[in-house]
Design an enzyme around this catalytic site. Structure first.
Site, PDB file in Angstrom:
ATOM      1  N   GLY A  48      43.677  42.510  35.196  1.00  0.00           N
ATOM      2  CA  GLY A  48      44.858  41.924  36.134  1.00  0.00           C
ATOM      3  C   GLY A  48      44.843  42.832  37.279  1.00  0.00           C
TER       4      GLY A  48
ATOM      5  N   PRO B 294      38.839  43.269  33.695  1.00  0.00           N
ATOM      6  CG  PRO B 294      37.213  44.242  34.892  1.00  0.00           C
ATOM      7  CD  PRO B 294      37.724  44.060  33.597  1.00  0.00           C
ATOM      8  N   GLY B 295      38.986  40.399  35.942  1.00  0.00           N
ATOM      9  CA  GLY B 295      38.494  39.017  36.295  1.00  0.00           C
ATOM     10  C   GLY B 295      38.351  38.713  37.642  1.00  0.00           C
ATOM     11  NE  ARG B 296      43.919  38.198  40.785  1.00  0.00           N
ATOM     12  CZ  ARG B 296      44.518  36.883  40.949  1.00  0.00           C
ATOM     13  NH1 ARG B 296      44.554  36.107  41.841  1.00  0.00           N
ATOM     14  NH2 ARG B 296      45.420  36.936  39.905  1.00  0.00           N
TER      15      ARG B 296
ATOM     16  NE  ARG C   7      45.109  32.344  43.104  1.00  0.00           N
ATOM     17  CZ  ARG C   7      45.760  33.391  43.481  1.00  0.00           C
ATOM     18  NH1 ARG C   7      45.312  33.253  45.044  1.00  0.00           N
ATOM     19  NH2 ARG C   7      46.641  34.279  43.217  1.00  0.00           N
TER      20      ARG C   7
ATOM     21  CE1 TYR D 101      49.585  30.652  39.450  1.00  0.00           C
ATOM     22  CE2 TYR D 101      47.672  30.777  40.937  1.00  0.00           C
ATOM     23  CZ  TYR D 101      48.296  30.480  39.563  1.00  0.00           C
ATOM     24  OH  TYR D 101      47.543  30.144  38.324  1.00  0.00           O
TER      25      TYR D 101
ATOM     26  CB  CYS E 284      47.068  11.518  48.218  1.00  0.00           C
ATOM     27  SG  CYS E 284      48.277  10.421  48.932  1.00  0.00           S
ATOM     28  CD  GLU E 285      51.227  17.043  45.200  1.00  0.00           C
ATOM     29  OE1 GLU E 285      50.549  16.186  44.428  1.00  0.00           O
ATOM     30  OE2 GLU E 285      52.131  17.581  44.673  1.00  0.00           O
TER      31      GLU E 285
ATOM     32  CE1 TYR F 148      41.812  33.162  36.684  1.00  0.00           C
ATOM     33  CE2 TYR F 148      42.119  35.172  38.360  1.00  0.00           C
ATOM     34  CZ  TYR F 148      42.101  34.567  36.771  1.00  0.00           C
ATOM     35  OH  TYR F 148      41.867  35.652  35.854  1.00  0.00           O
TER      36      TYR F 148
HETATM   37  N1  LLP Z   1      43.003  39.589  30.150  1.00  0.00           N
HETATM   38  C1  LLP Z   1      43.929  38.527  29.935  1.00  0.00           C
HETATM   39  C2  LLP Z   1      44.275  38.633  28.547  1.00  0.00           C
HETATM   40  C3  LLP Z   1      44.283  37.763  30.731  1.00  0.00           C
HETATM   41  O1  LLP Z   1      45.108  36.796  30.303  1.00  0.00           O
HETATM   42  C4  LLP Z   1      43.836  37.695  31.982  1.00  0.00           C
HETATM   43  C5  LLP Z   1      44.018  36.839  33.061  1.00  0.00           C
HETATM   44  C6  LLP Z   1      42.814  38.579  32.462  1.00  0.00           C
HETATM   45  C7  LLP Z   1      42.442  39.597  31.654  1.00  0.00           C
HETATM   46  C8  LLP Z   1      42.287  38.791  33.882  1.00  0.00           C
HETATM   47  O2  LLP Z   1      42.995  39.033  34.654  1.00  0.00           O
HETATM   48  P1  LLP Z   1      42.418  39.281  36.352  1.00  0.00           P
HETATM   49  O3  LLP Z   1      41.957  40.403  36.234  1.00  0.00           O
HETATM   50  O4  LLP Z   1      41.490  38.010  36.539  1.00  0.00           O
HETATM   51  O5  LLP Z   1      43.734  39.440  37.036  1.00  0.00           O
HETATM   52  N2  LLP Z   1      45.266  31.702  37.822  1.00  0.00           N
HETATM   53  C9  LLP Z   1      45.909  32.789  38.061  1.00  0.00           C
HETATM   54  C10 LLP Z   1      45.588  34.162  37.219  1.00  0.00           C
HETATM   55  C11 LLP Z   1      45.765  33.759  35.736  1.00  0.00           C
HETATM   56  C12 LLP Z   1      45.265  35.044  35.294  1.00  0.00           C
HETATM   57  C13 LLP Z   1      45.453  34.608  33.523  1.00  0.00           C
HETATM   58  N3  LLP Z   1      44.951  35.795  32.895  1.00  0.00           N
HETATM   59  C14 LLP Z   1      45.791  32.950  39.580  1.00  0.00           C
HETATM   60  O6  LLP Z   1      44.908  32.531  40.186  1.00  0.00           O
HETATM   61  O7  LLP Z   1      46.327  33.903  40.257  1.00  0.00           O
END
Ligand code: LLP
Length: 456
Positions: free
Chosen positions: A272, A312-314, A351, A355, A382-383, A411
């Site tokens: 996150g 970490p993802g994002r 997004r 959001y 179309c929105e 994402y």
């Molecule tokens: N770990 C868990 C258990 C999670 O649920 C998530 C994200 C992550 C790690 C990775 O989070 P990050 O580091 O990527 O923030 N679609 C949304 C974000 C959804 C995140 C879901 N879970 C957006 O576009 O902001």
């Protein structure tokens, strides 16, 4: 709002802010060539577009690798007994899985599809952790078949299901981590906030569900409970919530050790970690998140020392990706607004619509010169809500111009749809001026072929 008013939230992009955007929000080493054409990963975008069309998602390999290292290096210094898991929901293809694995990271997957693609890219199975609040029996079975490192249990029901499946399979007990809901509020959008009490994710502490799960897992022969996990939300821009949440998890672990003989071998504060979407954003560095997490853990002198897993993802992939769109129709509603429509939109980037996410954009096919106009960049879908950038100042645009939207790696494509039966954009990976296609553009023929033929 009139066309001449600039929204407080969308300041104009001047030369200084463009320089900051290029240096901090776009991939590393993004610049313009002598013609003023944007260069990504050493490749001028006009060449990328000539070869691959628009909309195009360009991922820069050097930035992706640098982001992996931005976590791996401070982790290895501050808390060597650790593993960073790339949250692959942010964006996954086999090529990216391979790069992330080569950088020493593991993967957080939430479906058999993500596991399969990670494996196809060369991610070792034992570095994969399976998440999800409703894993299907077949996915649990598949995860155990391929030998994922851990399964993160999200509810009491799921603990039963995993125990049942593992019993039927015989052999080794299933290695599981329990996801608890720490009740920590991270200041982020409601839809991406998960650590609060009212969440579909995790085992609530206050209701006793988390303790019950520990007791049941400890008692089940087919379950090997290795540790605890808590994810507080996404796009978190402070470090403190991680210290708070980990503290709560450790207190809980201590109690569970005393009451149920838990040996805490794995601990995870989830992922996150926030990123910059604009030159005005100032998220903590990856190393700062890691430091706070490592300090919190070390401060508690746990014995045995648990392995730290972060997710970490994002922050691994957002900055590596840029979306390139071609400008199409431009419509001026006098005294109201000018809509500039591009050839992508909510189907490749949901997004803003979902959001209220705010982005920046630069003109990419020529220098950002001349007078600026306040416009709203709309998608082609179309929105009415299909607006990518509301009220942004851009040089006067013409049909055929190209806009580059940075911080587009996470994402976007992973949440892309085929709304209006439009094929999803191509993705390419650039390195040293060379681009390779990591996902071909979906064509109308691909879409048609995805349906059953009409009965004769
Ligand atoms: N770990 C868990 C258990 C999670 O649920 C998530 C994200 C992550 C790690 C990775 O989070 P990050 O580091 O990527 O923030 N679609 C949304 C974000 C959804 C995140 C879901 N879970 C957006 O576009 O902001």
């Amino acid at each position: 709002m009139t066309p001449t008013e600039v929204s407080a939230r969308t300041p104009p992009i001047n030369a200084e802010s463009e320089a900051t955007l290029l240096a901090e929000v776009f991939p590393r080493d993004t610049g313009r060539d002598a013609r003023g054409v944007l260069i990504l990963g050493g490749a001028p975008i006009d060449q990328l577009i000539d070869a691959h069309g628009t909309p195009l998602y360009v991922f820069d390999e050097a930035t992706l690798r640098a982001q992996c290292r931005a976590y791996a290096e401070p982790l290895s210094r501050a808390y060597p007994n650790s593993l960073a898991l790339y949250a692959s929901k942010a964006h996954l293809d086999p090529t990216i899985a391979g790069i992330v694995a080569a950088e020493g990271l593991g993967a957080d997957a939430v479906s058999s599809g993500e596991i399969r693609v990670a494996l196809a890219g060369g991610m070792p199975a034992d570095r994969i952790v399976l998440h999800g609040n409703n894993k299907l029996p077949a996915e649990i079975d598949y995860a155990l078949d391929v030998g994922v490192g851990r399964i993160v249990v999200d509810s009491l029901d799921e603990l039963d299901l995993i125990a049942e499946i593992a019993t039927l399979r015989g052999g080794q007990p299933a290695p599981v981590i329990l996801r608890i809901t720490p009740g920590v509020e991270a200041h982020t959008h409601e839809y991406i906030r998960t650590g609060a009490i009212d969440s579909k994710f995790g085992l609530q502490l206050h209701s006793g569900a988390a303790e019950e799960a520990v007791a049941q897992a400890q008692a089940a022969d087919s379950i090997d409970l290795t540790g605890l996990h808590a994810h507080i939300g996404s796009q978190v821009l402070d470090v403190e919530p991680y210290a708070d949440s980990l503290g709560i998890v450790i207190d809980f672990a201590d109690a569970m050790t005393q009451r149920h003989g838990l040996v805490l071998r794995d601990i995870s504060p989830g992922g996150g970690f926030g990123v910059s979407y604009s030159e005005a954003d100032d998220p903590p560095a990856a190393g700062s998140f890691v430091e706070v997490i490592a300090e919190t853990l070390r401060g508690r002198s746990l014995d045995p020392e648990p392995r730290l897993l972060i997710e970490p993802g994002r922050s691994i992939v957002a900055r590596a990706g840029v979306a390139l769109y071609r400008v199409g129709t431009i419509k001026e509603i006098p005294d109201v607004r000018t809509y500039v429509s591009v050839d992508g939109g909510m189907a490749d980037n949901i997004r803003p619509a979902l959001y209220g996410a705010q982005y920046r954009a630069l003109i990419a096919n020529r220098p950002p010169e001349g007078s600026k106009r306040l416009v709203t960049v709309a998608g082609r879908y179309c929105e009415s809500g299909d607006v990518l950038l509301r009220d942004i100042e851009l040089p006067s645009l013409r049909r055929g111009d190209v806009l580059a939207v940075p911080a587009a790696g996470a994402y976007h494509m992973s949440m892309a749809s085929n709304y209006n039966l439009v094929g999803r954009p191509a993705t390419v990976l650039v390195r040293d001026g060379e681009a390779r296609v990591t996902r071909p553009r979906e064509t109308d023929a691909d879409l048609l072929a995805s349906f059953a033929p009409v009965d004769a």
